[in-house]
Enzyme design. Structure first.
Site, PDB file in Angstrom:
ATOM      1  N   THR A  17       0.823  -1.221   0.000  1.00 21.47           N
ATOM      2  CA  THR A  17       0.000   0.000   0.000  1.00 21.47           C
ATOM      3  C   THR A  17       0.852   1.264   0.000  1.00 21.47           C
ATOM      4  O   THR A  17       1.890   1.331   0.668  1.00 21.47           O
ATOM      5  CB  THR A  17      -0.913  -0.026   1.242  1.00 21.47           C
ATOM      6  OG1 THR A  17      -1.618  -1.270   1.243  1.00 21.47           O
ATOM      7  CG2 THR A  17      -1.904   1.116   1.226  1.00 21.47           C
ATOM      8  N   GLN A  31      -4.331 -17.135   0.466  1.00 16.55           N
ATOM      9  CA  GLN A  31      -3.920 -17.588   1.805  1.00 16.55           C
ATOM     10  C   GLN A  31      -4.021 -16.446   2.815  1.00 16.55           C
ATOM     11  O   GLN A  31      -4.417 -16.650   3.959  1.00 16.55           O
ATOM     12  CB  GLN A  31      -2.492 -18.147   1.776  1.00 16.55           C
ATOM     13  CG  GLN A  31      -1.996 -18.494   3.180  1.00 16.55           C
ATOM     14  CD  GLN A  31      -0.912 -19.550   3.206  1.00 16.55           C
ATOM     15  OE1 GLN A  31      -1.027 -20.593   2.581  1.00 16.55           O
ATOM     16  NE2 GLN A  31       0.156 -19.296   3.945  1.00 16.55           N
ATOM     17  N   GLU A  32      -3.665 -15.225   2.384  1.00  9.96           N
ATOM     18  CA  GLU A  32      -3.782 -14.070   3.291  1.00  9.96           C
ATOM     19  C   GLU A  32      -5.243 -13.891   3.718  1.00  9.96           C
ATOM     20  O   GLU A  32      -5.545 -13.601   4.878  1.00  9.96           O
ATOM     21  CB  GLU A  32      -3.261 -12.809   2.590  1.00  9.96           C
ATOM     22  CG  GLU A  32      -3.460 -11.561   3.426  1.00  9.96           C
ATOM     23  CD  GLU A  32      -2.720 -10.328   2.906  1.00  9.96           C
ATOM     24  OE1 GLU A  32      -1.933 -10.459   1.943  1.00  9.96           O
ATOM     25  OE2 GLU A  32      -2.940  -9.243   3.464  1.00  9.96           O
TER      26      GLU A  32
HETATM   27  C1  LIG Z   1      -4.019  -1.677  10.420  1.00  9.83           C
HETATM   28  C2  LIG Z   1      -3.697  -1.833   8.971  1.00  9.83           C
HETATM   29  C3  LIG Z   1      -2.691  -2.716   8.599  1.00  9.83           C
HETATM   30  C4  LIG Z   1      -2.346  -2.837   7.243  1.00  9.83           C
HETATM   31  N1  LIG Z   1      -1.279  -3.629   6.899  1.00  9.83           N
HETATM   32  C5  LIG Z   1      -0.826  -3.586   5.635  1.00  9.83           C
HETATM   33  C6  LIG Z   1       0.389  -4.237   5.266  1.00  9.83           C
HETATM   34  O1  LIG Z   1       1.034  -4.900   6.093  1.00  9.83           O
HETATM   35  N2  LIG Z   1       0.841  -4.106   4.000  1.00  9.83           N
HETATM   36  C7  LIG Z   1       0.170  -3.394   3.053  1.00  9.83           C
HETATM   37  O2  LIG Z   1       0.634  -3.319   1.936  1.00  9.83           O
HETATM   38  N3  LIG Z   1      -0.990  -2.769   3.339  1.00  9.83           N
HETATM   39  C8  LIG Z   1      -1.498  -2.835   4.613  1.00  9.83           C
HETATM   40  N4  LIG Z   1      -2.655  -2.188   4.939  1.00  9.83           N
HETATM   41  C9  LIG Z   1      -3.357  -1.429   3.906  1.00  9.83           C
HETATM   42  C10 LIG Z   1      -4.686  -2.031   3.495  1.00  9.83           C
HETATM   43  O3  LIG Z   1      -4.495  -3.207   2.778  1.00  9.83           O
HETATM   44  C11 LIG Z   1      -5.441  -0.942   2.694  1.00  9.83           C
HETATM   45  O4  LIG Z   1      -5.809   0.053   3.619  1.00  9.83           O
HETATM   46  C12 LIG Z   1      -6.650  -1.483   1.978  1.00  9.83           C
HETATM   47  O5  LIG Z   1      -6.272  -2.348   0.937  1.00  9.83           O
HETATM   48  C13 LIG Z   1      -7.534  -0.368   1.414  1.00  9.83           C
HETATM   49  O6  LIG Z   1      -6.788   0.562   0.682  1.00  9.83           O
HETATM   50  P1  LIG Z   1      -6.966   2.136   0.990  1.00  9.83           P
HETATM   51  O7  LIG Z   1      -6.788   2.317   2.455  1.00  9.83           O
HETATM   52  O8  LIG Z   1      -6.093   2.887   0.079  1.00  9.83           O
HETATM   53  O9  LIG Z   1      -8.491   2.451   0.670  1.00  9.83           O
HETATM   54  P2  LIG Z   1      -9.082   2.867  -0.771  1.00  9.83           P
HETATM   55  O10 LIG Z   1      -8.599   1.932  -1.788  1.00  9.83           O
HETATM   56  O11 LIG Z   1      -8.852   4.317  -0.963  1.00  9.83           O
HETATM   57  O12 LIG Z   1     -10.632   2.603  -0.521  1.00  9.83           O
HETATM   58  C14 LIG Z   1     -11.540   3.574   0.044  1.00  9.83           C
HETATM   59  C15 LIG Z   1     -12.943   2.990  -0.021  1.00  9.83           C
HETATM   60  O13 LIG Z   1     -13.317   2.799  -1.402  1.00  9.83           O
HETATM   61  C16 LIG Z   1     -13.720   1.466  -1.595  1.00  9.83           C
HETATM   62  N5  LIG Z   1     -13.338   1.042  -2.950  1.00  9.83           N
HETATM   63  C17 LIG Z   1     -12.137   1.148  -3.542  1.00  9.83           C
HETATM   64  N6  LIG Z   1     -12.180   0.639  -4.779  1.00  9.83           N
HETATM   65  C18 LIG Z   1     -13.439   0.205  -4.965  1.00  9.83           C
HETATM   66  C19 LIG Z   1     -14.133  -0.419  -6.049  1.00  9.83           C
HETATM   67  N7  LIG Z   1     -13.498  -0.731  -7.187  1.00  9.83           N
HETATM   68  N8  LIG Z   1     -15.444  -0.719  -5.886  1.00  9.83           N
HETATM   69  C20 LIG Z   1     -16.084  -0.441  -4.732  1.00  9.83           C
HETATM   70  N9  LIG Z   1     -15.490   0.148  -3.678  1.00  9.83           N
HETATM   71  C21 LIG Z   1     -14.197   0.470  -3.802  1.00  9.83           C
HETATM   72  C22 LIG Z   1     -12.981   0.666  -0.538  1.00  9.83           C
HETATM   73  O14 LIG Z   1     -13.612  -0.578  -0.291  1.00  9.83           O
HETATM   74  C23 LIG Z   1     -13.062   1.609   0.637  1.00  9.83           C
HETATM   75  O15 LIG Z   1     -14.307   1.469   1.272  1.00  9.83           O
HETATM   76  C24 LIG Z   1      -3.050  -2.104   6.271  1.00  9.83           C
HETATM   77  C25 LIG Z   1      -4.093  -1.252   6.660  1.00  9.83           C
HETATM   78  C26 LIG Z   1      -4.406  -1.101   7.983  1.00  9.83           C
HETATM   79  C27 LIG Z   1      -5.506  -0.144   8.350  1.00  9.83           C
END
Ligand SMILES: Cc1cc2nc3c(=O)[nH]c(=O)nc-3n(C[C@H](O)[C@H](O)[C@H](O)COP(=O)(O)OP(=O)(O)OC[C@H]3O[C@@H](n4cnc5c(N)ncnc54)[C@H](O)[C@@H]3O)c2cc1C
Length: 390
Positions: free
Chosen positions: A137, A254-255
């Protein structure tokens, strides 16, 4: 006598639950109770679990349990990781990030790394000398992983990495980070490559803030910055560039199953402690469990949790046979984490005002559960993936 989370649902043990795994379940549960839980308030306050705890987990055989013995692991399977992960949830030490290290980071190296990489990194991951993280991310790209900007430009026999990552689990402790990069920014998904950064060995790598979250406070979720970080090309995962997206797609089921295992273990703990609480707590002259609303509510939750447990066990069995589809893994992640949040909320309600007090475990569960619907792919993204199978 306290209700045990492992027994609250009464679902028979699955066929894959061997005697060895039952022993591991007891041992991992005891380890979490005696080595992690007594220090957990401190870990939450300092927002990180000390490396010493990781090394103790390594010495107890709880790191890399599913890695082959020749690489320092315990020679187990995903079932071992599921058991260890559930021991964490059953004990309520959900911020101890070994599940990600064991069942997400190490498998990228085992399944996609070269022989030399496996020999170099897996034994150290198994002792805790190396703590793993995976950095996908970025501030501008989460769900839309193809939009990442972190670049890895080839310069002789090195890559030069530039970019920033955020929300990275184990981000303060990690000294082995699998970084998702673009080796060919023009090639879209086909230009994505995974590169291992050993943070102790490089210049230009910086850790940002240890982020202040509403839950999972014991985990160090952080920003990471890469400024002209030079990494030997030998740290590329896979035989050639551009394999990163396929590697991610292979490992993400798996994740997602792992998150479902985390969810079911918290569900069982929440039910167990709530049943004990409503038996003890009195209102209008009788235990709260004697109100029909309490009984109906808990009957509903126990029924849903039972279906969820059977489904998770089924998914683990499928995965052990190599037959878990990405669609089913997405269903498990979405259904289990939605149920987890709903059930913990209802259990908190049955605690009344005490449920809102941080000294009661259900309060911490309420805070810790929420992120499960977000990371590992949001539940909306899970529905997109499931919908593709219609
Ligand atoms: C505590 C914590 C630990 C984490 N650990 C890791 C880690 O170890 N490594 C790592 O790489 N990442 C990690 N993450 C990141 C996590 O995987 C992302 O926060 C998550 O994938 C969502 O991405 P974003 O926050 O950018 O939200 P966004 O992608 O900006 O999404 C915002 C909203 O829009 C919605 N949305 C987005 N696209 C669509 C679509 N096509 N259709 C419908 N709805 C949509 C989403 O569901 C969400 O509700 C972690 C996050 C947290 C909070």
């Amino acid at each position: 006598m306290n209700t045990m989370p492992e027994q609250v649902l009464g679902v028979p043990k699955p066929d894959w639950m061997s005697d060895d795994l039952s022993m591991l379940q007891d041992m991992a549960g005891r380890f979490m109770e005696t080595e992690i839980a007594p220090h957990y308030d401190r870990y939450e306050k300092q927002q990180v679990v000390e490396r010493e705890a990781w090394e103790k987990a390594g010495a107890a055989g709880l790191l890399c349990a599913s890695m082959p013995e020749e690489y320092g692991g315990a020679g187990g399977t995903y079932a071992h990781e599921a058991i260890i992960t559930e021991a964490i949830g059953h004990t309520g030490v959900d911020g101890f990030g070994i599940a990600l290290h064991n069942a997400i980071v190490a498998p990228y190296i085992l399944n996609h790394g070269s022989e030399e990489q496996k020999r170099r990194w897996l034994p150290k991951l198994a002792t805790g000398e190396l703590i793993g993280a995976i950095a996908m991310t970025e501030p501008g790209a989460g769900s839309d992983l193809q939009g990442i900007k972190t670049s890895a430009r080839k310069d002789g026999n090195h890559y030069v990495i530039n970019g920033s990552k955020t929300f990275i689990t184990n981000g303060q402790n990690a000294n082995l980070v699998i970084v998702v990069t673009k080796t060919d920014p023009a090639a879209g998904a086909k230009g994505t490559s995974l590169i291992v950064v050993e943070t102790d060995e490089v210049d230009g790598f910086e850790r940002g803030r240890n982020l202040d979250k509403i839950g999972l406070k014991a985990n160090d979720t952080s920003e990471l910055f890469f400024n002209d970080v030079r990494i030997p090309t030998a740290n590329l995962i896979g035989p050639e560039e551009g394999q990163g997206f396929v590697q991610l797609m292979t490992e993400l089921p798996q994740e997602r199953l792992l998150i479902a295992n985390q969810a079911i273990s918290m569900i069982e703990r929440a039910l167990a402690i709530t049943i004990d609480y409503v038996r003890e707590r009195k209102a209008f002259g009788k235990p709260v469990i004697e109100f029909q609303n309490t009984q109906f509510k808990l009957a509903e939750l126990k029924s849903e949790a039972t279906m969820a447990r059977v489904f998770v066990n089924h998914c683990v069995e499928q995965h052990l046979k190599g037959e878990l589809t990405p669609t089913t893994a997405s269903m498990a992640k979405y259904m289990l984490t939605d149920l987890q949040c709903k059930l913990v909320d209802e259990c908190l309600q049955l605690h009344g005002g005490y449920g809102y007090m941080n000294e009661y475990p259900i309060a911490r569960m309420y805070r810790d559960a929420r992120v499960q619907r977000i990371y590992g792919g949001t539940n909306e993204i899970m529905k997109l993936l499931i919908a593709r199978s219609l």
